[in-house]
Design an enzyme around this catalytic site. Structure first.
Site, PDB file in Angstrom:
ATOM      1  N   TRP A  61       1.068  -1.548  -0.126  1.00  0.00           N
ATOM      2  CA  TRP A  61      -0.222   0.194   0.288  1.00  0.00           C
ATOM      3  C   TRP A  61       1.257   0.937  -0.271  1.00  0.00           C
ATOM      4  CZ3 TRP A  61      -2.239   2.381   5.366  1.00  0.00           C
ATOM      5  CH2 TRP A  61      -3.109   3.450   4.732  1.00  0.00           C
ATOM      6  N   LYS A  88     -13.706  -0.769   6.016  1.00  0.00           N
ATOM      7  CA  LYS A  88     -14.113  -1.676   4.672  1.00  0.00           C
ATOM      8  C   LYS A  88     -15.250  -2.446   5.007  1.00  0.00           C
ATOM      9  CE  LYS A  88     -10.128   0.371   2.143  1.00  0.00           C
ATOM     10  NZ  LYS A  88      -9.361   0.863   2.934  1.00  0.00           N
ATOM     11  N   ASP A 118      -1.056  -6.065   9.019  1.00  0.00           N
ATOM     12  CA  ASP A 118      -2.214  -4.842   9.167  1.00  0.00           C
ATOM     13  C   ASP A 118      -3.365  -5.433   8.081  1.00  0.00           C
ATOM     14  OD1 ASP A 118      -2.056  -1.711   6.459  1.00  0.00           O
ATOM     15  OD2 ASP A 118      -3.594  -3.140   7.730  1.00  0.00           O
TER      16      ASP A 118
END
Lengths: 463, 410
Positions: free
Chosen positions: B139, B256, B220
C-alpha cells in the site's frame, strides 16, 4: 507456549545482554533522527545504544524493559475520580462542562443536527485529507468573521484536525519540517499537553513568563521581555482567550503591545483557540485577539477546537488555520499539511465535522447555539461569583480571593501548591490538577460552599 | 516579515503533489466526461455504483443517536473499552488464550492508518530494532507512515510479475537475510495492491522462519471478512502467529468490512509475552496518543461496538459482508469473461485468482495513462484497480479500455 520454536542459530552470543539504557527503561530514539538534548529525560541519545542479542531469548518479551508510564496529569485525574467511592467527591479536573446537576451536557443544537443528519441518510465515504469542505469554510469564517477580506482573498489555509490537540500537532509537524530549529515559545504555565505535542513533534520550545503568583495576574513585563529576547522568527504560542490554566487574559491594550513586539521580532503568532464563546459568552468578542493580529497583515497559525463550545469533546473536531500573505502561499501550505496528515490518520473523522457544519452553517441553529453558549458561560460566571462569596464569608484573614472573579473561562488558577492540591484530593475528595487549577465547569452552585471549605482549609492549614 | 504584500514566512514551502491514491479521486471528480469510472481508492460501491452504508450500521447508528442517555464526553486515551475488547476477539478469536491470559493490549485508533502510525511510533521509541521490512509492492502509504514515525524501511520480495503470483522463495530469502529482531509488515489477507496471499502452508513456513530469527510481526488487517467472505478464515494468518505464544502487533481497520470509511475506526493490538508487559506497553501507547490527538473519536467506534456485541446484529453484519465479498468475486469473473470474449491478448486468469478488493492488472503506467485519457478510467498508476468500483454495467467499458490499452500501448 511455543518457545521451543526458537532456535539458537544467531551468531551472536546466546546470553541475554540488554544495553544498560533499557534497564529502568528510558527509550532510545532511532539513530537516523537528529534529536537534540532539549528533549530532556524522555529520550537518550540513540548513538549510545547498541543492538541487543535478546532476539534469541526464550520466553522473554521484547518489551520486557518497558517501564510503566505515569498517568496523564490531566486525564488521569478523571480516572482517579472515578475510582473514588466517597459521596462528597467533586471532579474539577478536566475541562468538561457540567450542568448544575453535574451532568454532562449535549447541546440541543447538536442533537438537532444529528437528527437532521440521520434523516438525510448521509454516507460514510472518506473525507478528503483536508477534511469536510463545508466545515473548513464555516470554521474559518467563525474564527475570522465571514466578511473578513483574508477569506475573500483565499489567504487562509484551513485543514480539519482532531480537535485542538490534533490541529496543534499538524502545525507542530509543519514547523518541524519547514522551520527547522525554530522555537515555539510557550507561556509559563500553559496547558499541560502543549509541551508533549512539541516534544513528540521534535520542535524545540522555551517558556515566556506569564503568570505572576504575587499578583495572581499577568506578568506582562516579563512576558514582553521574554518574547523580545527570543530568537527572531520564533513561534509564539498564545491562548486566544480564557488562558488555560490561569484564566488570565491580556487586555485589548496589552494585546496590541504583544502584537507590536511580535511584529518587531518577525515572530509568528500561533494561537490556540479552544474556548471561543466560552470566555465572554460572545463568539466574536472571544475571537478579537486573533482578528487583531490578522488585521495587521501578520501571517499566523490558529488551532481551533469545538470540544467545549459545542460540547463535541469525544467527536474530536477542530481545525488548523494558517493565515498567509497570499493565496498562492495558502495553497502551498495546505498541500503540505495534507502531506503530514496522510501518514498520521489519512483523513479525519466525518461525524463531528458534519455536526459543526450543520450548526454553524444554518442561521437558525447558529442563533440557537449562541444562546446555549451564553447559558453555559453564564453558569460558569455565576459559580465564580458564588465561590468567591463563600470564600469571602469564610476567610477573615484578609486574603484576597477576588482573582476568582477576574479570571476568565472554564478554569480558575487557585494559587494552591502541590501539597495543598493533594490535600484537596486526599482530605476533601476534590479532584483537580496538581498545578492548582480547578475547572469551574465541573462546579455546581450547590457545591460552592463545600469547595470553599476545602480551599480555605488547604490554603491556610497546609503548606 | 509578513505583511499584506510582503514576503511570506512560507516562501520556501512548495506545493506538494496530490496523494497518489487519494489523488485519483480528486482527478476523477474534476473530469467532466459523463462516462467515467473511478477504480482508484478501495471504497465499496453497489451494483448501481453508489457508496453503501450497511443496513446494520444504519440501524446501530439510529439506536445510538436516538438514545437520549448518551453523552459526548472524552473517551479514555485508549478509546472505548468495549470496542477494544470486541475488536481483539474479532481478530484473535473469542477463545484466544492470549486474550484470556490478559496478554493483549488493544487501543482504539484512527482506522488502519492511525493504528499503524501509533504502533510505529511505539516501536521507534521502545523497540531495539528500528528497521521494518515491507513487501514489494505494498500500500502506497505504508512507507510514509513508518518513515515519519522514525523507522527505517526496507523491502522484501513479494510479487512476481512473471507469474503474477507470490515470489515465495524471494520472500523467504529476504526475511532470512534480515537482521534478528527486525520488524516485518505482513498483510493479514487480501494483499494490497496485488491480491496475492500466501497459502496456509506458506504462512506456516513464514511463521517458522520469523520465529527462528526473532523477527517481529506487524500485521495490517484491513480486509477481514472481505477476502474469503469469512471473518474467521481471513484471520487465520494472525491467529497462527498468536497461537505459538509469540508476540506481534496487529493494526485493524473497519473502513471496508463495516463500511466505516470516513468515521476512522480501527484498533491497534499488541500481543505480549505476559500480562505485566501488556499493562506497561499500554501505558506507553497512551503517551504516543496523547500528544497526537489526545483521545479517539467516539461515533464510529460506538457503532462498531453495538454491532459486534449483539448477536443478531453481528449475524446480520456477516451476511451483508459476505454479500459485498461475493459481489466483488462475481465482478472478477465478469471482467475475466469479458476479456476472454474480446480475445484480449495475454493471460488474464490472475483476475480471478487474486483475492480481495483489488486486482493488480499488470498494466504499466503508460497503459494506465492511456485508459484514463481515452476512456476516462481512473486507477493508480501501478495498474491496481478496485473491483469494488465495478458493476455489471461498467465491466464492458473497462474490458474495452483494457483491450485497447494492451493492443495500442506496449
Amino acid at each position: 507456549m511455543a518457545s521451543g520454536m526458537l532456535s539458537l542459530t544467531c551468531p551472536s552470543s546466546s546470553s541475554l545482554s540488554l544495553p544498560h539504557q533499557f534497564k529502568g527503561g528510558a527509550a532510545g530514539k532511532p539513530k537516523l533522527l537528529n534529536q537534540a538534548s532539549f528533549f530532556g529525560k524522555r529520550f537518550v541519545n540513540a548513538k549510545s545504544f547498541t543492538r541487543t542479542t535478546m532476539a534469541v531469548a526464550l520466553n522473554v518479551s521484547r518489551f520486557e524493559s518497558i517501564t510503566m508510564a505515569p498517568p496523564d496529569p490531566i486525564l488521569g485525574v478523571s480516572e482517579a475520580f472515578r475510582a473514588d467511592t466517597n459521596e462528597m467527591k467533586l471532579n474539577l479536573g478536566v475541562g468538561a462542562y457540567r450542568t448544575e446537576d453535574l451532568q454532562p451536557y449535549v447541546l440541543n443544537v447538536v442533537k438537532k443536527a444529528e437528527k437532521l443528519m440521520l434523516e438525510r441518510g448521509e454516507n460514510k465515504e472518506y473525507l478528503p485529507i483536508e477534511g469536510l469542505a463545508s466545515f473548513n469554510k464555516v470554521t474559518a469564517e467563525l474564527l475570522l468573521g465571514a466578511d473578513n477580506p483574508l477569506i475573500l482573498q483565499q489567504r487562509v489555509a484551513t485543514v480539519q484536525g482532531l480537535s485542538g490537540t490534533g490541529s496543534l500537532r499538524l502545525a507542530a509537524a509543519l514547523i518541524e519540517r519547514y522551520f527547522p530549529g525554530a522555537k515555539v515559545l510557550i507561556s509559563s504555565p500553559s496547558w499541560g499537553n502543549h509541551k508533549n505535542i512539541f516534544n513528540d513533534a521534535r520542535v524545540p520550545w522555551s517558556e515566556y513568563r506569564y503568570y505572576d503568583p504575587s499578583t495572581v495576574g499577568l506578568d506582562f513585563d516579563g512576558m514582553i521581555a521574554d518574547i523580545k529576547a527570543a530568537p527572531e522568527g520564533s513561534f509564539v504560542l498564545l491562548h486566544g482567550c480564557a488562558h488555560n490554566p490561569t484564566g488570565i487574559d491580556p487586555t485589548p491594550e496589552q494585546w496590541e503591545i504583544i502584537a507590536d513586539v511580535i511584529q518587531e521580532k518577525n515572530h509568528i503568532p500561533f494561537f490556540d483557540v479552544a474556548y471561543q464563546g466560552f470566555a465572554s459568552g460572545s463568539l466574536d468578542v472571544d475571537a478579537s485577539s486573533v482578528r487583531l493580529f490578522a488585521a495587521r497583515g501578520l501571517e499566523l497559525l490558529v488551532a481551533q477546537s469545538y470540544s467545549k463550545n459545542l460540547g463535541l469533546y469525544a467527536e474530536r473536531i477542530g481545525a488548523i488555520n494558517i493565515v498567509c500573505s497570499s493565496a498562492d502561499a495558502a495553497t502551498r501550505v495546505k498541500s503540505q499539511i495534507k502531506r503530514l496528515a496522510r501518514p498520521m490518520y489519512s483523513n479525519p473523522p466525518v461525524h463531528g465535522a458534519r455536526i459543526v457544519a450543520n450548526v454553524v452553517g444554518d442561521p437558525e441553529l447558529f442563533n440557537e447555539w449562541k444562546e446555549e453558549m451564553e447559558v453555559m458561560a453564564g453558569r460558569i460566571k455565576s459559580v465564580r461569583q458564588k465561590l468567591y462569596d463563600s470564600l469571602r464569608a469564610k476567610d477573615k484573614s484578609g486574603k484576597d480571593w477576588s482573582f476568582i472573579l477576574r479570571q476568565i473561562g472554564m478554569f480558575s488558577f487557585t494559587g494552591l501548591n502541590k501539597a495543598q492540591s493533594d490535600n484537596m484530593t486526599n482530605k476533601w475528595h476534590v479532584y483537580m490538577t496538581k498545578d492548582g487549577r480547578i475547572s469551574l465547569a465541573g462546579l455546581s452552585s450547590a457545591k460552592c460552599e463545600y469547595l470553599a471549605d476545602a480551599i480555605f482549609d488547604s490554603y491556610h492549614n497546609v503548606s | 516579515m509578513a505583511s499584506d504584500h510582503g514576503d511570506s514566512v512560507f516562501a520556501n514551502v512548495v506545493r506538494a503533489p496530490e496523494d497518489p491514491i487519494l489523488g485519483v479521486t480528486v482527478a476523477y471528480n474534476k473530469d467532466p466526461s459523463p462516462k467515467k469510472l473511478n477504480l482508484g481508492v478501495g471504497a465499496y460501491r453497489t451494483e448501481e455504483g453508489k457508496p453503501l452504508v450497511l443496513n446494520v450500521v444504519r440501524r446501530a447508528e439510529q439506536m445510538l443517536v436516538n438514545d437520549t442517555s448518551r453523552v459526548k464526553e472524552y473517551l479514555p486515551i485508549v478509546g472505548l473499552a468495549e470496542f477494544n475488547k470486541l475488536s481483539a476477539k474479532l481478530i484473535f478469536g473469542v477463545d484466544s488464550p492470549a486474550i484470556q491470559e490478559n496478554r493483549v493490549t488493544t487501543v482504539q485508533c484512527l482506522s488502519g492508518t492511525g493504528s499503524l502510525r501509533v504502533g510505529a511510533e511505539f516501536l521507534a521509541r521502545h523497540y531495539h530494532e528500528h528497521t521494518i521490512y515491507i513487501p514489494q509492492p505494498t500500500w502506497g502509504n505504508h512507507p510514509k507512515v513508518f518513515t515519519i514515525a522514525g523507522l527505517s524501511v526496507k523491502t522484501y520480495r513479494y510479487y512476481s510479475p512473471e507469474t503474477r503470483g507470490l515470489d515465495f522463495q524471494g520472500l523467504l530469502d529476504d526475511l532470512n537475510a534480515a537482521p534478528s529482531g527486525a520488524i516485518v509488515l505482513l498483510h493479514a489477507c487480501a494483499h494490497n495492491p496485488t491480491g496475492v496471499d500466501p497459502t496456509p502452508e506458506q504462512w506456516e513456513q513464514i511463521r517458522q522462519l520469523m520465529r527462528s530469527k526473532g523477527l517481529l510481526p506487524f500485521f495490517d488487517s484491513a480486509y477481514q471478512g472481505f477476502a474469503s467472505g469469512s471473518l474467521d478464515e481471513d484471520a487465520q494468518s494472525v491467529r497462527m502467529f498468536v497461537s505459538d505464544g509469540g508476540e506481534c502487533l496487529v493494526a485493524q481497520s473497519y473502513a471496508k468490512n463495516m463500511g466505516m470509511y470516513g468515521e476512522r475506526v480501527g484498533a491497534l493490538s499488541i500481543v505480549c509475552k505476559s500480562a505485566d508487559v501488556a499493562v506497561r506497553v499500554e501505558s506507553q501507547l497512551k503517551l504516543v496518543i496523547r500528544s497526537m490527538y489526545s483521545n479517539p473519536p467516539i461515533h464510529g467506534a460506538s457503532i462498531v461496538a453495538a454491532i459486534l456485541k449483539d448477536s443478531h446484529m453481528y449475524h446480520e453484519w456477516t451476511v451483508e459482508l459476505k454479500a459485498m465479498a461475493d459481489r466483488i468475486i462475481s465482478m472478477r469473473q465478469k471482467l475475466f469473461d469479458a476479456l476472454q470474449a474480446r480475445g484480449t491478448p495475454g493471460d488474464w486468469s490472475h483476475i480471478i485468482k487474486q483475492i480481495g478488493m483489488f486486482t493488480f492488472t499488470g498494466l504499466n503506467a503508460q497503459q494506465v495513462a492511456f485508459m484514463t485519457k481515452e476512456y476516462h478510467i481512473y486507477m493508480t498508476s501501478d495498474g491496481r484497480i478496485s473491483m469494488a468500483g465495478l458493476s455489471s454495467q461498467t465491466v464492458s467499458l473497462l474490458a474495452d479500455a483494457i483491450h485497447a490499452a494492451v493492443s495500442a500501448v506496449v
